[in-house]
Scaffold this active site. Structure first.
Site, PDB file in Angstrom:
ATOM      1  N   ALA A   1       0.853  -1.179   0.000  1.00 40.37           N
ATOM      2  CA  ALA A   1       0.000   0.000   0.000  1.00 40.37           C
ATOM      3  C   ALA A   1       0.887   1.227   0.000  1.00 40.37           C
ATOM      4  O   ALA A   1       2.097   1.121   0.160  1.00 40.37           O
ATOM      5  CB  ALA A   1      -0.886   0.023   1.247  1.00 40.37           C
ATOM      6  N   MET A   2       0.259   2.399  -0.176  1.00 38.54           N
ATOM      7  CA  MET A   2       1.032   3.640  -0.251  1.00 38.54           C
ATOM      8  C   MET A   2       0.307   4.767   0.452  1.00 38.54           C
ATOM      9  O   MET A   2      -0.877   4.992   0.232  1.00 38.54           O
ATOM     10  CB  MET A   2       1.291   3.971  -1.722  1.00 38.54           C
TER      11      MET A   2
ATOM     12  N   HIS B   1      -0.791   1.052   9.398  1.00 39.59           N
ATOM     13  CA  HIS B   1       0.542   1.512   8.989  1.00 39.59           C
ATOM     14  C   HIS B   1       0.434   2.755   8.090  1.00 39.59           C
ATOM     15  O   HIS B   1       1.084   3.766   8.340  1.00 39.59           O
ATOM     16  CB  HIS B   1       1.259   0.368   8.268  1.00 39.59           C
ATOM     17  N   GLU B   2      -0.387   2.659   7.071  1.00 39.67           N
ATOM     18  CA  GLU B   2      -0.489   3.796   6.135  1.00 39.67           C
ATOM     19  C   GLU B   2      -1.106   4.995   6.842  1.00 39.67           C
ATOM     20  O   GLU B   2      -0.706   6.134   6.612  1.00 39.67           O
ATOM     21  CB  GLU B   2      -1.300   3.428   4.890  1.00 39.67           C
TER      22      GLU B   2
END
Ligand code: B3K
Ligand code: ZN
Length: 873
Positions: free
Chosen positions: A263-264, A298-299
């Site tokens: 993911a980003m 996290h993101e």
């Protein structure tokens, strides 16, 4: 290709304050107009007066400074740059370029995924969208205008808050987005598509209303609930634990099917691999659910650790990644079972990071040189980096650590900073000298702790002496002793924690764990006031990323495995003992098991008071790859044989208990995601795995029934795994049934490929090769590629490392096919050969041959070249 060095860092000569982007989107050709407010950086030394902008694969159409189109003599276009001659100190640059998203197979920059268009800019993808200073220390405010066909792309998203939208009357529409927070261009994102939207709300601690929106392809509308719930939990947790609130009016997450990694964290617009969003009990396993929760968090956490405060340069990558992984690990521990979470994290570290740190690709948590930065999104930067932050938190204690992070957020908000800046805040807030701790960031290799102890009966004194050894790496002198927190407890003969009284302290600390600190090469600790020789429980909770050498007897390990109050160390003792027995089994196949081993297994299996998830972990034997990593020379077949033998012994001796455990942990109710429910499924499926090792009619029937019951994907996958391993017609029937049922759900089809690639049956490579021709296989979807080729090469030690070398040829064929299209993924695959020197001469030669075959291929990507060159050394 050139090597970039940390020591060459220079501040940017120019800064960009404002960026206005206008996209006319189309999969074949997209037009990008950029208006940049540029000025000279007063803090930088003056260069030649030229401005060099990064840009790759761009077709320049228009170029103007302060509304004056430039003459050919005023600029130069190079393959990777646009050079403007003699620019003013402050000016407005307009560029217009054409790019081709549908032809972009590298999935970096703007590309097509299914029917949507999306972007991936970290690390250096923005330069494939427009000419820019593509470096993280150039932070600008962005506005984005998107224009696209209204029917094909009804949803148009970019960073920040939504602005006005408009129908253009020609079948197209326009949407505008404004991001008030300055950011580096690697955090830029846009998405255009025909997407289903799921909406929810979140009120922040200070009362700000945030609209949360999840976008997925329409057929996945009913697989979003878990991701949304995870997001809200993460938002609350970051407020409570770190005092961090969200800062925009909207938070957008888009799930895409073609994505190079997990993911980003693009500002306000996270783009996710669909694998880390979509879940329904019948399509996703418990591990998928936990993975989604962790990656969503996290993101989200990156919004502060990464976005509001970012990295000065890519060498500082662990500043955001190590810290953010630590944050997501702690979040997951708080949401689930702390012991089981920690065990999973440490297993991952030992399986992936330890080998990396002792092999040809070893690098410090802060690397000092790279050819291709994308090769440095590694287990070392991420997971070891997280362990470093964890050690800092342990050394400082919760209050001082929180004061330190508060100071970091207050002082550096809106800046691009270094690891030193972060450490300085922790040092200042705690009053500790953390200078020596920086060595951890510069020193590759896994340190070893040699522990000796001494008992003095007359005085009731127990002395622990710990020596640290940092493995020599060829090109680097040791940086000096590391500060290492070692959490220990001492157990009495009944397994109770003892009060800990160090000789130079006035009084003991209460029974339990305490953290000893190492600051020199060797340190001794004298515990006094003890009635009898204690058993030490060392490195509780894995308080440092090191290897501990202490001469435990088999009996000590059995004792710790069944008694330690530290759940992590119960698991670790079981691992050490199993590892010892298995490695013995490799060299002397017929050694009998030590007394007590099977008993300890039985007790753990039937210990109803203990957490079932922890029990399942304790009863799981180390993997073949991990065992290989503990040997001087990996004995592929020997390890497999020894492990199968031990599994067989356990399965036969404990058959009754395994069956009882299996039955007792059946849960016919609806799917629940509590730690208890997850733990019970894990324990039940562990029992099934042992039982299926012999797979008689009774266990085969159980397994088939579990497969056919479709209770949830966790149970279905566990059953399918062992049915496939059992082989024959039942395996084929199960695989067929599974495929027929799920052929429309890509993520489930990935599982179907993966399970076949994981099989230890001797025809697995043949099967994998024929699956390359399956109707559902494609090299262009990274998830699909990883599920078949990645699983086989990276997770099936026995079959990938077949003595014939066929696995190696298979891998390199795939890498050569992939490299021109998607170098990032190709470079990841090559890492399956990284450990080549650790194998016997025949395999070594075969792997080396394939690496050389790669090395001599013309036009390799930088990505693959760097990995191959370093691996060959
Ligand atoms: N920061 C991204 C990783 C980008 C990888 C670029 N090759 C995801 C993350 O760590 O959250
Ligand atoms: Zn990250």
């Amino acid at each position: 290709p050139p090597t970039i060095h940390l020591k060459d860092y220079r501040p940017p000569e120019f800064l960009i304050d404002q960026v206005d982007l206008r996209f006319e989107l189309d999969p074949d050709t997209t037009q990008v107009e950029a208006t940049l407010a540029i000025r000279r950086n007063p803090a930088a030394t003056r260069g030649d007066g030229n401005l060099r902008l990064d840009g790759e694969q761009l077709e320049l159409e228009y170029l103007a400074i302060d509304d004056r189109p430039l003459a050919r003599s005023e600029y130069r276009v190079e393959p990777e740059a646009l050079i403007l001659r003699r620019v003013p100190d402050r000016f407005r640059l307009v560029t217009r370029v054409r790019i081709h998203p549908a032809r972009n197979t590298a999935l970096e920059g703007l590309y097509q995924s299914g029917s949507m268009l999306c972007t991936q800019c970290e690390a250096e993808g923005f330069r494939r969208i427009t000419y820019f200073l593509d470096r993280p220390d150039v932070m600008a405010r962005f506005s984005t205008t998107l224009i696209a066909d209204r029917d094909r792309f009804p949803i148009l998203l970019a960073n920040g808050n939504p602005g006005p939208s408009q129908d253009l009357g020609d079948g197209r529409h326009l949407a505008r987005w404004d991001d008030p927070f300055p950011k580096p261009c690697y955090l830029f994102a846009l998405v255009a598509g025909d997407l289903h939207q799921v909406e929810d709300r979140f009120t922040t601690a200070s009362g700000r209303e945030v609209s949360l929106r999840l976008f997925v392809e329409p057929e996945h509308h009913d697989q979003c609930e878990h991701a949304m719930r995870s997001l809200k939990k993460a938002m609350r947790w970051d407020e409570e634990r770190y005092g961090r609130e969200y800062d925009l009016d909207v938070y957008l997450i888009v799930a895409v099917s073609h994505f190079n990694m997990g993911a980003m964290e693009n500002k306000g617009l996270n783009i996710f691999n669909a694998k880390y969003v979509l879940a329904r009990p019948d399509t996703a396993t418990d591990q998928d659910y936990l993975g989604i929760q962790g990656v969503i968090a996290h993101e989200y956490f990156h919004n502060w650790t990464g976005n509001r405060i970012t990295c000065r340069d890519w060498f500082q990558l662990s500043l955001k990644e190590g810290f953010t992984v630590f944050r997501d690990q702690e979040f997951s521990a708080d949401m689930g079972s702390r012991d089981v979470t920690r065990i999973a994290d440490v297993r991952n570290l030992r399986n992936r990071q330890f080998p990396e740190d002792s092999g040809p690709l070893a690098h410090p948590v802060r690397p000092d040189a790279y050819i291709e930065i994308n090769n440095f999104y590694t287990a070392t930067v991420y997971e070891k980096g997280a362990e470093l932050v964890r050690m800092l938190a342990t050394l400082l204690g919760p209050d001082a650590f929180r004061r330190g992070t508060d100071l970091y957020f207050a002082r550096h908000d809106g800046q691009a900073v270094t690891i030193e800046d972060f450490i300085a805040c922790l040092a200042e807030a705690s009053g500790r000298d953390l200078g020596p701790f920086l060595r951890w960031y510069a020193q590759p290799g896994t340190p070893e702790l040699e522990v000796r102890d001494q008992w003095e009966d007359e005085t009731g004194t127990y002395r622990l002496t710990i020596r640290q050894r940092i493995p020599a790496t060829s090109d680097r002198p040791s940086s000096g002793p590391l500060p290492i927190p070692v959490a220990v407890g001492l157990l009495d003969a009944k397994g109770r924690d003892l009060p800990l009284h160090l000789a130079d302290e006035p009084a003991p600390t209460p029974a339990g764990t305490r953290v000893l600190e190492l600051h020199t090469d060797e340190t001794s600790f004298r515990f006094v006031g003890l009635a009898a020789r204690p058993i030490p429980s060392l490195l509780r909770g894995f308080s440092a990323p090191v290897k501990v050498r202490y001469d435990y007897s088999d009996q000590d390990l059995v004792f710790l495995m069944t008694h330690d109050s530290d759940g992590f160390n119960r698991w670790d003792a079981a691992q050490s003992l199993a590892q010892r027995l298995l490695l013995q089994g490799v060299s002397e196949p017929n050694t009998p098991l030590p007394s007590g081993f099977i008993d300890a297994f039985r007790r753990t299996l039937t210990d109803e008071d203990a957490d079932p998830g922890l029990r399942a972990e304790i009863l799981t034997l180390p993997s073949e790859a991990y065992l290989g990593d503990q040997m001087e020379t990996v004995d592929v077949e020997g390890i497999h044989r020894a492990r199968e033998t031990l599994i067989g012994q356990i399965a036969t001796t404990l058959r009754a208990e395994l069956l009882a455990t299996y039955r007792a942990n059946q849960d016919p109710g609806p799917y629940r995601l509590t730690p208890l429910a997850i733990g019970r499924r894990a324990l039940k499926n562990l029992a099934l795995a042992y039982l299926m090792h012999t797979s008689d009619d009774e266990t085969l029937a159980l397994c088939q029934a579990q497969f056919a019951a479709h209770q949830n994907m966790t149970d279905v996958m566990a059953a399918l795994r062992w049915l496939v391993e059992a082989g024959g017609e039942t395996a084929d029937q199960a695989l067929d049934a599974f495929y027929r049922r799920w052929s429309d759900d890509a993520l489930v089809v990935d599982k179907w490929f993966g399970i076949q690639a994981l099989s230890q049956r001797d025809d697995t490579l043949l099967r994998v090769e024929s699956l390359l021709d399956h109707e559902a296989f494609t090299m262009t979807n990274p998830n699909r590629l990883r599920s078949l080729v990645g699983t086989f090469c990276l997770m099936n030690q026995l079959r990938f490392h077949a003595a014939s070398g066929a696995g190696y040829v298979f891998l390199v064929d795939r890498v050569l096919e992939l490299d021109p299209k998607n170098p990032q993924i190709a470079a990841r695959l090559v890492q399956a050969l990284a450990q080549w020197r650790r194998f016997d001469e025949t395999r070594r030669g075969l792997m080396r041959g394939q690496l050389e075959r790669l090395f001599h291929t013309p036009d390799l990507s930088k990505d693959v070249y760097e990995v191959v060159a370093k691996t060959l050394g």
